[in-house]
Scaffold this motif. Structure first.
Motif, mmCIF file in Angstrom:
data_model
loop_
_atom_site.group_PDB
_atom_site.id
_atom_site.type_symbol
_atom_site.label_atom_id
_atom_site.label_comp_id
_atom_site.label_asym_id
_atom_site.label_seq_id
_atom_site.Cartn_x
_atom_site.Cartn_y
_atom_site.Cartn_z
ATOM 1 N N UNK A 8 44.180 30.108 -59.400
ATOM 2 C CA UNK A 8 43.979 29.160 -60.496
ATOM 3 C C UNK A 8 42.634 29.457 -61.142
ATOM 4 N N UNK A 13 44.035 31.098 -54.815
ATOM 5 C CA UNK A 13 44.975 30.249 -54.082
ATOM 6 C C UNK A 13 44.634 30.293 -52.602
ATOM 7 N N UNK A 14 44.771 29.158 -51.945
ATOM 8 C CA UNK A 14 44.434 29.134 -50.505
ATOM 9 C C UNK A 14 45.650 28.854 -49.643
ATOM 10 N N UNK A 15 46.830 29.096 -50.171
ATOM 11 C CA UNK A 15 48.012 28.905 -49.338
ATOM 12 C C UNK A 15 49.060 29.972 -49.645
ATOM 13 N N UNK B 285 47.221 23.600 -65.506
ATOM 14 C CA UNK B 285 46.766 23.219 -64.165
ATOM 15 C C UNK B 285 46.666 21.700 -64.046
ATOM 16 N N UNK B 287 45.411 18.787 -61.047
ATOM 17 C CA UNK B 287 44.848 18.470 -59.736
ATOM 18 C C UNK B 287 45.284 17.068 -59.353
ATOM 19 N N UNK B 324 47.061 25.519 -54.286
ATOM 20 C CA UNK B 324 45.972 25.288 -53.341
ATOM 21 C C UNK B 324 46.107 23.910 -52.717
ATOM 22 N N UNK B 336 46.376 21.639 -56.083
ATOM 23 C CA UNK B 336 46.328 22.234 -57.418
ATOM 24 C C UNK B 336 47.714 22.772 -57.736
ATOM 25 N N UNK B 338 50.394 24.494 -60.614
ATOM 26 C CA UNK B 338 50.595 25.175 -61.890
ATOM 27 C C UNK B 338 51.680 24.439 -62.673
#
Lengths: 51, 363
Positions: A8, A13-15, B285, B287, B324, B336, B338
């Motif tokens: 992003x 990305x963390x997954x 995006x 959140x 994320x 997060x 998309x």
């Protein structure tokens, strides 16, 4: 089988996505699904690239 | 039937009820006048408190198993033909080899004290290697097990007479796995209690505090020929420090307390629920922050169907990717997503719509 996810604007990305059940697994060493992913990688497997 | 004689010679009828001598106190005014001590002082140290049999483990929160009476089923109450490693009732995971299992919430219980039990069956008749239901216990919740014996108690009812339970010390130097096979009368609720020395020689813990320190299994004995009509019901499971002779009654905890204990490992929002709020920071995006019922053990895995979710601004937007997951050791978890076609700066309310949204940090 797993698939990487797109980054992003706020950062990487963390997954990773587990395709068997479409679960999103965070890169947290305390997460047992992530531990299974690391074990899968250590067996020489490679995840699909991000779409 | 028994009677009680007081020192003034008055005999009062009394009855035995549940091992307690219940006295009819109709004559109390007479007794008080003749015999009651109305004032006085006890010498310091003259009265010693009763010693607790388990060095205090009779006190609250002594059962280290969570949801041992199977009241909480966040994921649903029926699981048909599921593979080993599937979570069913909260905190309980299937552990089988050579067969899948079917798990349901049952109202067949030994008494009204336990409204629910877990019922385990096999979907296809076969000679199975192993049919068990398991709970992992977080290590930092059982440090006091080191060097001690523990007692597992519970109720079982089964079409089969040969059952087994296993207590395994995990991530512990000197820990062992001990199996207890036992025989019950078929189709009859039976209370069992078994002492394990799995932690008796533990000298150190080797895992992180949030890793598994113990696994408790219960199920059919290995290598039995099972049919689709065979079953095992279990409820009232409890593990505590102590000996067979000192185990305590099942610890009934408030529902909210038990649910919060479960939610450290799993939390689910069902369909048509709001599960968080946030903002569209750009056209692509969003959140979102979701409140949690408890601090989760680790950053959770998310299970949902993105195509059925809605992020609600001035219009409903379906996310395409969950990029994320934020937060651990927190009462919130962030995401997060998309999206496409959003308006930067608009608020985003997360709605499950026609799907579920769950976060899992099971052991």
């Amino acid at each position: 089988m797993y698939q990487l996810l797109s980054d992003t604007p706020m950062g990487a990305a963390n997954c990773v996505k587990r395709l068997a059940d479409n679960a999103f697994i965070p890169f947290d060493e305390g997460n047992t699904d992530y531990q299974a992913y690391l074990a899968w990688l250590s067996e020489g497997n490679t995840p699909l690239p991000a779409e | 039937m028994a009677s009680t004689t007081f020192t003034n010679g008055t005999v009062i009828a009394s009855t035995w009820l549940n091992d307690v001598n219940t006295v009819t106190y109709t004559d109390i005014p007479t007794i008080k006048a003749a015999n009651w001590v109305t004032s006085g002082r006890i010498q310091a140290g003259a009265v010693l408190p009763a010693k607790l049999g388990n060095s205090g483990s009779e006190l609250g929160m002594r059962n280290r198993l969570i949801n041992g009476d199977f009241r909480i089923w966040q994921r649903g109450t029926s699981f048909t033909n599921v593979s080993s490693g599937t979570y069913t009732a909260d905190r309980f995971v299937t552990n089988s080899t050579g067969t899948n299992l079917s798990i349901t919430q049952s109202t067949d219980t030994p008494s009204p004290q336990f409204p629910n039990s877990l019922k385990m069956m096999v979907p296809v008749g076969s000679t199975t290697n192993s049919c068990l239901i398991r709970q992992y216990i977080e290590q930092q919740n059982l440090y006091e097990f080191a060097g001690k014996r523990v007692v597992l108690t519970g109720w079982v009812k089964s079409s089969q007479t040969a059952l087994k339970t296993v207590c395994s010390a995990l991530n512990a130097t000197g820990g062992t796995a001990i199996t207890q096979n036992f025989i019950v009368t078929a189709n009859t609720w039976t209370k069992f209690n078994y002492e394990f020395t799995s932690f008796g020689s533990v000298t150190a813990w080797t895992g992180s505090p949030t890793s598994a320190g113990c696994a408790i299994d219960i199920g059919f004995s290995d290598n039995q020929s099972l049919t689709t009509s065979d079953y095992l019901n279990v409820t009232g499971l409890q593990i505590e420090v102590g000996y067979v002779g000192t185990y305590t009654p099942f610890e009934f905890r408030p529902y909210g307390t038990e649910l919060a204990l479960c939610q450290r490992y799993y939390q689910q929002w069902n369909s048509n629920q709001f599960f968080g709020s946030g903002v569209f920071t750009s056209t692509t995006i969003a959140y979102v922050v979701s409140p949690l019922g408890a601090y989760m053990r680790a950053q959770p895995t998310v299970n949902t169907t993105l195509a059925n979710l809605q992020l609600i601004g001035t219009s409903n937007i379906t996310p395409t990717v969950l990029n994320t997951i934020y937060g651990t050791g927190s009462q919130t978890v962030g995401f997060a997503f998309t999206v496409s076609g959003a308006t930067a700066g608009q608020a985003a309310t997360a709605f499950t719509n026609t799907t579920t949204f769950s976060v899992s940090a099971e052991l």
